[in-house]
Design a protein around this motif. Structure first.
Motif, PDB file in Angstrom:
ATOM      1  N   ALA A  54     -64.896 -61.971 -35.426  1.00 26.80           N
ATOM      2  CA  ALA A  54     -65.142 -62.503 -34.085  1.00 26.80           C
ATOM      3  C   ALA A  54     -65.929 -63.807 -34.149  1.00 26.80           C
ATOM      4  O   ALA A  54     -65.618 -64.779 -33.450  1.00 26.80           O
ATOM      5  N   ASN A  55     -66.960 -63.843 -34.991  1.00 22.77           N
ATOM      6  CA  ASN A  55     -67.771 -65.056 -35.114  1.00 22.77           C
ATOM      7  C   ASN A  55     -67.012 -66.167 -35.827  1.00 22.77           C
ATOM      8  O   ASN A  55     -67.137 -67.343 -35.472  1.00 22.77           O
ATOM      9  N   LEU A  56     -66.229 -65.807 -36.843  1.00 24.05           N
ATOM     10  CA  LEU A  56     -65.444 -66.807 -37.557  1.00 24.05           C
ATOM     11  C   LEU A  56     -64.416 -67.445 -36.623  1.00 24.05           C
ATOM     12  O   LEU A  56     -64.199 -68.671 -36.662  1.00 24.05           O
ATOM     13  N   LYS A  57     -63.786 -66.623 -35.778  1.00 24.40           N
ATOM     14  CA  LYS A  57     -62.805 -67.135 -34.819  1.00 24.40           C
ATOM     15  C   LYS A  57     -63.451 -68.142 -33.879  1.00 24.40           C
ATOM     16  O   LYS A  57     -62.895 -69.218 -33.617  1.00 24.40           O
ATOM     17  N   ARG A  58     -64.644 -67.834 -33.386  1.00 20.56           N
ATOM     18  CA  ARG A  58     -65.344 -68.757 -32.489  1.00 20.56           C
ATOM     19  C   ARG A  58     -65.782 -70.026 -33.226  1.00 20.56           C
ATOM     20  O   ARG A  58     -65.705 -71.118 -32.678  1.00 20.56           O
ATOM     21  N   HIS A  59     -66.230 -69.831 -34.451  1.00 22.30           N
ATOM     22  CA  HIS A  59     -66.643 -70.990 -35.249  1.00 22.30           C
ATOM     23  C   HIS A  59     -65.482 -71.946 -35.460  1.00 22.30           C
ATOM     24  O   HIS A  59     -65.616 -73.167 -35.258  1.00 22.30           O
ATOM     25  N   ARG A  60     -64.322 -71.418 -35.846  1.00 22.47           N
ATOM     26  CA  ARG A  60     -63.171 -72.273 -36.098  1.00 22.47           C
ATOM     27  C   ARG A  60     -62.667 -72.904 -34.798  1.00 22.47           C
ATOM     28  O   ARG A  60     -62.250 -74.068 -34.784  1.00 22.47           O
ATOM     29  N   ALA A  63     -65.189 -75.698 -33.846  1.00 25.01           N
ATOM     30  CA  ALA A  63     -65.184 -76.768 -34.845  1.00 25.01           C
ATOM     31  C   ALA A  63     -63.878 -77.557 -34.837  1.00 25.01           C
ATOM     32  O   ALA A  63     -63.886 -78.774 -35.092  1.00 25.01           O
ATOM     33  N   ASP A  64     -62.755 -76.891 -34.550  1.00 26.20           N
ATOM     34  CA  ASP A  64     -61.444 -77.533 -34.694  1.00 26.20           C
ATOM     35  C   ASP A  64     -60.912 -78.126 -33.393  1.00 26.20           C
ATOM     36  O   ASP A  64     -59.905 -78.850 -33.416  1.00 26.20           O
ATOM     37  N   THR A  65     -61.521 -77.813 -32.250  1.00 26.13           N
ATOM     38  CA  THR A  65     -61.019 -78.327 -30.974  1.00 26.13           C
ATOM     39  C   THR A  65     -61.708 -79.642 -30.640  1.00 26.13           C
ATOM     40  O   THR A  65     -62.933 -79.685 -30.520  1.00 26.13           O
ATOM     41  N   PRO A  66     -60.963 -80.729 -30.486  1.00 25.36           N
ATOM     42  CA  PRO A  66     -61.589 -82.017 -30.167  1.00 25.36           C
ATOM     43  C   PRO A  66     -62.151 -82.020 -28.741  1.00 25.36           C
ATOM     44  O   PRO A  66     -61.616 -81.358 -27.853  1.00 25.36           O
ATOM     45  N   THR A  67     -63.222 -82.755 -28.533  1.00 28.50           N
ATOM     46  CA  THR A  67     -63.820 -82.867 -27.209  1.00 28.50           C
ATOM     47  C   THR A  67     -63.036 -83.856 -26.362  1.00 28.50           C
ATOM     48  O   THR A  67     -62.815 -84.996 -26.780  1.00 28.50           O
ATOM     49  N   SER A  68     -62.602 -83.426 -25.179  1.00 23.97           N
ATOM     50  CA  SER A  68     -61.842 -84.280 -24.275  1.00 23.97           C
ATOM     51  C   SER A  68     -62.765 -84.964 -23.276  1.00 23.97           C
ATOM     52  O   SER A  68     -63.829 -84.443 -22.941  1.00 23.97           O
ATOM     53  N   ARG A  69     -62.351 -86.122 -22.783  1.00 21.99           N
ATOM     54  CA  ARG A  69     -63.010 -86.774 -21.672  1.00 21.99           C
ATOM     55  C   ARG A  69     -62.398 -86.226 -20.384  1.00 21.99           C
ATOM     56  O   ARG A  69     -61.173 -86.064 -20.286  1.00 21.99           O
ATOM     57  N   LEU A 271     -73.626 -75.363 -31.702  1.00 20.97           N
ATOM     58  CA  LEU A 271     -72.810 -74.172 -31.465  1.00 20.97           C
ATOM     59  C   LEU A 271     -72.008 -73.809 -32.712  1.00 20.97           C
ATOM     60  O   LEU A 271     -71.858 -72.629 -33.049  1.00 20.97           O
ATOM     61  N   VAL A 272     -71.504 -74.825 -33.418  1.00 19.15           N
ATOM     62  CA  VAL A 272     -70.776 -74.582 -34.669  1.00 19.15           C
ATOM     63  C   VAL A 272     -71.685 -73.903 -35.686  1.00 19.15           C
ATOM     64  O   VAL A 272     -71.299 -72.923 -36.338  1.00 19.15           O
ATOM     65  N   ARG A 273     -72.908 -74.422 -35.840  1.00 16.02           N
ATOM     66  CA  ARG A 273     -73.856 -73.820 -36.793  1.00 16.02           C
ATOM     67  C   ARG A 273     -74.224 -72.398 -36.382  1.00 16.02           C
ATOM     68  O   ARG A 273     -74.390 -71.518 -37.242  1.00 16.02           O
ATOM     69  N   HIS A 274     -74.346 -72.156 -35.081  1.00 19.00           N
ATOM     70  CA  HIS A 274     -74.690 -70.829 -34.565  1.00 19.00           C
ATOM     71  C   HIS A 274     -73.653 -69.782 -34.984  1.00 19.00           C
ATOM     72  O   HIS A 274     -74.002 -68.735 -35.540  1.00 19.00           O
ATOM     73  N   PHE A 275     -72.386 -70.078 -34.734  1.00 14.15           N
ATOM     74  CA  PHE A 275     -71.333 -69.116 -35.079  1.00 14.15           C
ATOM     75  C   PHE A 275     -71.143 -69.001 -36.587  1.00 14.15           C
ATOM     76  O   PHE A 275     -70.816 -67.921 -37.101  1.00 14.15           O
ATOM     77  N   ARG A 276     -71.340 -70.091 -37.321  1.00 13.82           N
ATOM     78  CA  ARG A 276     -71.221 -70.035 -38.780  1.00 13.82           C
ATOM     79  C   ARG A 276     -72.293 -69.132 -39.375  1.00 13.82           C
ATOM     80  O   ARG A 276     -72.018 -68.328 -40.281  1.00 13.82           O
ATOM     81  N   LEU A 277     -73.525 -69.240 -38.847  1.00 13.30           N
ATOM     82  CA  LEU A 277     -74.620 -68.395 -39.330  1.00 13.30           C
ATOM     83  C   LEU A 277     -74.319 -66.924 -39.095  1.00 13.30           C
ATOM     84  O   LEU A 277     -74.485 -66.086 -39.996  1.00 13.30           O
ATOM     85  N   TRP A 278     -73.866 -66.594 -37.853  1.00 15.78           N
ATOM     86  CA  TRP A 278     -73.552 -65.191 -37.563  1.00 15.78           C
ATOM     87  C   TRP A 278     -72.388 -64.679 -38.414  1.00 15.78           C
ATOM     88  O   TRP A 278     -72.381 -63.519 -38.860  1.00 15.78           O
ATOM     89  N   SER A 279     -71.382 -65.522 -38.647  1.00 10.48           N
ATOM     90  CA  SER A 279     -70.242 -65.069 -39.457  1.00 10.48           C
ATOM     91  C   SER A 279     -70.675 -64.792 -40.891  1.00 10.48           C
ATOM     92  O   SER A 279     -70.272 -63.777 -41.490  1.00 10.48           O
ATOM     93  N   TRP A 280     -71.529 -65.651 -41.479  1.00  9.54           N
ATOM     94  CA  TRP A 280     -72.028 -65.410 -42.826  1.00  9.54           C
ATOM     95  C   TRP A 280     -72.921 -64.167 -42.879  1.00  9.54           C
ATOM     96  O   TRP A 280     -72.881 -63.407 -43.862  1.00  9.54           O
ATOM     97  N   THR A 281     -73.704 -63.955 -41.827  1.00 11.15           N
ATOM     98  CA  THR A 281     -74.579 -62.768 -41.784  1.00 11.15           C
ATOM     99  C   THR A 281     -73.758 -61.492 -41.844  1.00 11.15           C
ATOM    100  O   THR A 281     -74.045 -60.574 -42.631  1.00 11.15           O
TER     101      THR A 281
END
Length: 300
Positions: A54-60, A63-69, A271-281
């Motif tokens: 679940a955390n890896l899915k959110r992290h990816r 991380a992979d979705t570009p920010t739109s204007r 937010l990327v770091r947050h989900f990455r930390l939880w996924s590694w945990t």
């Protein structure tokens, strides 16, 4: 802790899983048997595997979705970052602190001995705005997973009140489905609108006769009724054109097919770091459970 899918909070899910795994581990210590340890470690491994995914899915996703204007944002699944804004009209006020906010969630508990018992909880459902300087979009928070650093806890008279909020002016991150309601994308049904308009005209017979009774005999003939239908059709076309020429309402909402709908008062990197930390945990817990199962098997 959880009050339905619309109030799901990912951080609390992570903490709850951590506490649940601790209880499972204590159960294994109490059983003190090979079978008990195997069941304990399998349960910890399964829950940690689910949480890791679940955390890896959110992290990816983040991380992979570009920010739109906002001004040039396409329809569909997108990511936006801007400043929170109150929508026009009466602003939202927290029922706990009485302060203005964009969104709130609260929980009230009463102390009973050494335990806190749930008394009341709630969450707001009002839309709020996000502005990134290029444009403005409304956000419907229903069904969102909301991460906020704004948490206030107060205790008085044997009651504990906990409140989470998003406030105007702070950075708001949103990833979800972007749709434009009305305007060029308005879904209009000419057949239904024409029938509705003709029913309205029939109810006002005096005006109907004045407009379409050409021979002034006090009745609407078939030919005269056909003229009324053509006039109504033209009026519906003009109304539909006016609707499509107006600016539509840009809205972020919960996407279909189970894709993450996240709202946070954090920057993308945090937010990327947050989900990455939880996924590694949770991955570490899962690997520890697998290692434990191997050791228990060899000990037998």
């Amino acid at each position: 802790m959880f009050r339905g899918a619309a109030e799901w909070r990912h951080d609390y899910a992570n903490l709850a899983l951590g506490g649940g795994n601790l209880l499972i581990l204590l159960l294994g210590l109490k059983l003190q048997s090979r079978a008990g340890w195997q069941i304990t470690l399998v349960l910890i491994g399964l829950t940690s595997c689910w949480a890791w995914y679940a955390n890896l899915k959110r992290h990816r996703t983040v991380a992979d979705t570009p920010t739109s204007r906002i001004a040039s944002a396409p329809q569909g699944y997108i990511e936006l970052v801007g400043r929170g804004r109150q929508p026009p009209g009466a602003g939202l006020v927290s029922p706990v602190s009485g302060l203005p906010c964009l969104w709130y969630r609260y929980r009230i508990e009463r102390k009973d001995g050494n335990r806190w018992e749930h008394v009341e909880s709630g969450v707001s459902h009002d839309t709020f705005g996000v502005d990134d300087g290029s444009g403005h979009v409304l956000v419907d928070p229903d069904g969102a997973e909301i991460h906020t650093s704004r948490k206030q806890v107060s205790t008085s008279g044997g009651y504990r009140k906990t409140e989470w909020t998003l406030i105007e002016g702070e950075t708001i991150y949103v990833i979800g489905e972007h749709v434009t309601l009305g305007g060029p994308n308005a879904v209009l049904d000419k057949k239904m609108d024409l029938a509705t308009l003709l029913v309205e005209w029939k109810q006002d017979k005096t005006t109907l006769l004045a407009r379409f009774d050409a021979d002034r005999d006090g009745e609407i003939s078939l030919a005269e009724w056909e003229g009324a239908r053509q006039a109504a059709s033209g009026e519906v076309d003009r109304i539909h054109l006016d609707i499509r020429l107006q600016d539509g309402i840009h809205l972020m909402r919960k996407p279909a097919h189970g894709r993450p709908f996240l709202i946070a008062n954090r920057e993308v990197g945090a937010l990327v770091r947050h989900f990455r930390l939880w996924s590694w945990t949770h991955l570490t817990l899962m690997m520890a459970a697998l290692l434990g199962l191997t050791l228990v098997g060899h000990a037998a």
